[in-house]
Scaffold this motif. Structure first.
Motif, mmCIF file in Angstrom:
data_model
loop_
_atom_site.group_PDB
_atom_site.id
_atom_site.type_symbol
_atom_site.label_atom_id
_atom_site.label_comp_id
_atom_site.label_asym_id
_atom_site.label_seq_id
_atom_site.Cartn_x
_atom_site.Cartn_y
_atom_site.Cartn_z
ATOM 1 N N GLU A 11 0.836 -1.206 0.000
ATOM 2 C CA GLU A 11 0.000 0.000 0.000
ATOM 3 C C GLU A 11 0.870 1.255 0.000
ATOM 4 O OE1 GLU A 11 -2.644 -0.109 3.339
ATOM 5 O OE2 GLU A 11 -3.917 -1.660 2.448
ATOM 6 N N ILE A 34 -7.274 -4.037 -4.479
ATOM 7 C CA ILE A 34 -6.042 -3.268 -4.675
ATOM 8 C C ILE A 34 -5.121 -3.981 -5.666
ATOM 9 C CG2 ILE A 34 -3.954 -2.450 -3.492
ATOM 10 C CD1 ILE A 34 -5.818 -1.999 -1.015
ATOM 11 N N ALA A 56 -6.554 0.978 -7.246
ATOM 12 C CA ALA A 56 -5.777 0.753 -6.024
ATOM 13 C C ALA A 56 -5.531 2.029 -5.215
ATOM 14 C CB ALA A 56 -4.443 0.090 -6.358
#
Length: 121
Positions: A16, A59, A74
């Motif tokens: 992330e 994502i 994402a």
């Protein structure tokens, strides 16, 4: 990586963060579960759990036989989820601490502005 967080979540957050920082973009391939397993010295199933959590959130997506890739959505998904976490977890703790320290709203605003500008310079 952070010790108090399960390894599979550390892997998810690492990816992330790479997306948020622009190091990984839509359609980019992410390291495989075997790559993460080798790097972090964990069971491939643990690495797979972290990657599959991102697939479940939209994502990442899988290309059969090729690996996992960053989805078009994402960045927006991560930002939305992190903003929710910020609003419901970090911000209330932050405000409570400021109140306990008797920091006025004016002082708090000034502190935030100074720190925000310091980080952007």
């Amino acid at each position: 990586m952070i010790k108090d967080i399960p390894i599979y979540l550390q892997i998810s957050r690492y990816i992330e963060n790479e997306i948020l920082q622009g190091h990984l973009k839509a359609e980019d391939q992410v390291p495989s579960m075997n790559d993460f397993s080798r790097i972090m010295q964990v069971n491939p199933a643990t690495a797979g759990k972290g990657l599959n959590a991102l697939v479940d959130q939209g994502i990442l997506f899988k290309k059969r036989g090729l690996g996992m890739f960053v989805s078009e959505e994402a960045l927006a998904i991560i930002r939305q989820e992190r903003k929710k976490r910020f609003m419901h977890t970090l911000l209330p703790e932050f405000i409570l601490e400021a109140q306990q320290l008797d920091i006025s709203m004016t002082e708090l605003e000034q502190m935030i502005k100074e720190e925000y500008h310091a980080k952007n310079d």
